[in-house]
Design a protein around this motif. Structure first.
Motif, short mmCIF file in Angstrom:
data_model
loop_
_atom_site.label_atom_id
_atom_site.label_comp_id
_atom_site.label_asym_id
_atom_site.label_seq_id
_atom_site.Cartn_x
_atom_site.Cartn_y
_atom_site.Cartn_z
N LYS A 105 -4.57 -6.42 3.71
CA LYS A 105 -5.87 -5.16 3.55
C LYS A 105 -6.87 -5.07 2.09
O LYS A 105 -6.25 -6.09 1.91
CB LYS A 105 -4.60 -3.75 3.96
CG LYS A 105 -5.78 -2.90 3.80
CD LYS A 105 -5.00 -1.63 3.83
CE LYS A 105 -6.13 -0.11 4.03
NZ LYS A 105 -4.87 1.08 3.76
N ASP B 111 -1.63 0.27 -4.94
CA ASP B 111 -2.56 1.13 -5.00
C ASP B 111 -2.37 2.53 -5.72
O ASP B 111 -3.30 2.56 -5.77
CB ASP B 111 -3.74 0.79 -4.07
CG ASP B 111 -3.16 1.65 -2.73
OD1 ASP B 111 -1.99 1.47 -2.58
OD2 ASP B 111 -3.74 1.64 -1.22
N HIS B 112 -1.51 3.05 -4.98
CA HIS B 112 -0.73 4.08 -5.43
C HIS B 112 0.41 4.75 -4.48
O HIS B 112 1.00 3.63 -3.84
CB HIS B 112 -1.91 5.12 -5.17
CG HIS B 112 -2.16 5.16 -3.49
ND1 HIS B 112 -1.32 5.80 -2.21
CD2 HIS B 112 -3.31 4.79 -2.73
CE1 HIS B 112 -2.02 5.27 -0.81
NE2 HIS B 112 -3.32 4.34 -1.01
N HIS C 194 2.62 1.81 4.23
CA HIS C 194 1.95 3.22 4.03
C HIS C 194 1.96 3.64 5.22
O HIS C 194 2.59 3.06 6.07
CB HIS C 194 0.61 2.50 4.23
CG HIS C 194 -0.52 3.22 4.59
ND1 HIS C 194 -0.59 3.90 5.39
CD2 HIS C 194 -1.82 4.32 3.35
CE1 HIS C 194 -2.24 4.25 5.94
NE2 HIS C 194 -2.48 4.73 4.45
N ASP D 36 0.58 -1.34 -0.15
CA ASP D 36 -0.03 0.15 0.33
C ASP D 36 0.76 0.87 -0.12
O ASP D 36 1.88 1.33 1.17
CB ASP D 36 -1.07 -0.30 1.11
CG ASP D 36 -1.69 1.17 1.34
OD1 ASP D 36 -1.36 1.68 0.70
OD2 ASP D 36 -3.49 1.08 1.81
N ARG E 63 -8.99 -0.05 -4.61
CA ARG E 63 -8.81 -1.10 -4.59
C ARG E 63 -9.74 -1.82 -5.57
O ARG E 63 -9.64 -2.75 -6.32
CB ARG E 63 -8.44 -1.55 -3.49
CG ARG E 63 -7.53 -1.39 -2.92
CD ARG E 63 -7.37 -1.41 -1.36
NE ARG E 63 -6.39 -0.91 -0.80
CZ ARG E 63 -5.42 -1.80 -0.85
NH1 ARG E 63 -4.94 -2.80 -0.53
NH2 ARG E 63 -4.09 -1.99 0.15
N CYS F 163 -7.00 5.02 -1.42
CA CYS F 163 -7.25 3.23 -1.57
C CYS F 163 -8.16 2.45 -2.29
O CYS F 163 -8.66 1.87 -3.37
CB CYS F 163 -7.29 2.91 -0.04
SG CYS F 163 -6.15 2.29 0.76
#
Ligand code: CA
Length: 483
Positions: free
Chosen positions: A136, A320-321, A240, A40, A84, A80
């Motif tokens: 997650k 995710d980013h 993250h 993440d 996702r 997120c």
């Protein structure tokens, strides 16, 4: 029933055998497994082999030499839940409906992954795969009475259990919604009820890797049916925030690295940011986390090899980013800057995907159709998918390529407003629309100005017009109410 041979591998090879290019001739004789590693908030620039940042990623460096690396891959909506959901469904947020992060502020608007959305995991489950999800999830809205854990104790509540009917085909489940205490993570296992989550005193990625290794080894058929192909996604929370929650052994890797040597970018604010001297304070720990993720990734790859699964498993490493970490005075993501949008994308399928770096303008909704295409399920890609199946391009290097990628960002409840934009090989355009204000426009020439310091929207009128037209194409395609 399992389709054993991607038909286009055969077709492509027939064409290529006619003298255009060399090609692998052997089609897979057994079904193809899928393994996805998905940390993440890992920006795409932060991998050692790219030579852009002084981050230590020996396992990714090695893996890159065996993989197709898409070095221009982006997250369209760099937070997120929307991203996702785009990964799971192959749809843009306008169509899957996850317009913002799943939390108690957005839950009245029902921004969560619809139970009836057809995800790649649903397709593979129907095709006879054993499917597993670890880590997650963040695609369910928190519901009162809120689960009494950190991440649900502030003004905004984040964490929620995912009931079995909302797990989209995953048989093996060991996950949580949102929980950022990396040194003492919490999980719901397969059979656990909403109240019976458990905590673990181990760094999240290390614990999840232990479990992923058990899943791959599958002693006593405890985790999956050895007679079936598998698809496993390991969704690690680091890198993250909070960045200091990383084992000492990874922090030590950067102890002797002079901080100044990590501050080479002119878009790191000299005087710090409105968040304090955020970049200087966190960059070493951010890199330590990435090195930790890399270390765990290496363990998973070693297991895949030792179990004889390497050849027959498609492995994807993505995120995710990204993360600005204070760059441009942005604390993390949810903006159009390169550090926020760019994500790692490395995919390996020995003997079928030739290792190389490619500048394809792929973005998150393309992942699901491409993976299904690669695995031989082109015909089963859900018709409501927005993304493009690039499997043929992955296998042959040839095929149509997009001219741009969509960017978007939305405030909760205001789907017709917020930011939209496009990113091309050269430019980034962002238009911010609010109810009472004039549109704010930013245009960057990423070739002349790779750190995006000079807004040329007033100067390059023709380019702005051309890119605005390109953006309109995306907004029509996605039926965006912003247009
Ligand atoms: Ca995230």
């Amino acid at each position: 029933m399992i389709q054993r041979t991607p038909y286009y591998v055969t077709i492509a090879c027939l064409i290529l055998m006619m003298g255009l290019k060399s090609c692998h001739w052997n089609s897979p004789s057994t079904p193809i497994n899928l393994l996805i590693i998905y940390p993440d908030q890992m920006r795409g620039q932060a991998m050692g082999f790219l030579g852009l940042e002084h981050v230590k990623t020996p396992h990714l460096d090695q893996f890159s030499s065996q993989s197709l690396v898409l070095d221009q891959a982006v997250s369209n909506y760099p937070i997120c839940s929307p991203t996702r959901a785009s990964f799971m469904t192959g749809q843009y947020p306008q169509n899957h409906g996850v317009w913002s992060n799943c939390n108690s502020l957005s839950s009245p608007f029902n921004y969560e992954l619809p139970a009836n959305a057809k995800c790649w995991s649903d397709v593979l489950s129907e095709k006879g795969y054993d499917t597993g999800y670890i880590g997650k999830w963040h695609l369910d809205n928190p519901r009162p009475p809120y689960i009494d854990v950190k991440n649900n104790q502030g003004h905004v509540k984040w964490n929620e259990w995912t009931p079995p009917e909302r797990r989209h085909g995953f048989d093996f489940w060991y996950a949580y919604g949102t929980y950022d205490h990396h040194n003492r993570p919490m999980y719901w296992s397969n059979e656990a009820s909403r109240d019976s989550f458990h905590f673990v005193d181990q760094w999240g990625p290390a614990h999840e890797t232990d479990l992923a290794i058990d899943y791959l080894k599958n002693k006593g058929n405890k985790f999956r049916d050895d007679n079936k192909p598998f698809a496993l996604m390991v969704s690690m929370n680091p890198p993250h925030m909070p960045y200091d929650l990383v084992p000492k052994k990874y922090k030590l890797l950067y102890d002797d690295v002079p901080l100044d040597s990590l501050l080479q970018f002119p878009n790191i604010p000299e005087e710090g940011t409105k968040w304090g001297d955020y970049y200087r304070k966190n960059i070493k720990n951010y890199y330590a986390m990435i090195s930790g993720v890399d270390d765990q990734f290496g363990r998973i790859m070693a297991t895949l090899k030792s179990q004889g699964l390497e050849k027959n498993t498609v492995v994807l490493f993505a995120s995710d980013h990204g993360n600005c970490l204070g760059i441009h005075d942005e604390i993390s993501k949810n903006n159009h800057y390169e550090e926020s949008m760019r994500i790692p994308f490395l995919i390996r399928w020995p003997e079928y995907i030739q290792p190389r770096i490619d500048d394809l303008l792929i973005s998150t909704p393309d992942f699901a159709p491409t993976l299904l295409g690669l695995m031989g399920f082109h015909e089963d890609i859900p018709p409501e998918t927005d993304g493009t199946d690039y499997s043929n391009l992955f296998l042959t290097g040839d095929g149509e390529r997009p001219d741009s990628q969509l960017f978007m960002s939305v405030n909760v409840g205001k789907e017709a407003f917020g930011a939209r934009g496009v990113r091309t090989h050269r430019y980034t355009l962002m238009i911010q629309k609010d109810l009472d204000k004039k549109d704010q426009v930013e245009l960057f020439d990423n070739h002349k100005d790779p750190f995006q310091l000079i807004n040329v929207s007033e100067k390059e009128i023709n380019i702005k017009k051309k890119l605005t037209k390109e953006l309109e194409g995306w907004l029509v395609k996605t039926k965006d109410p912003w247009l």
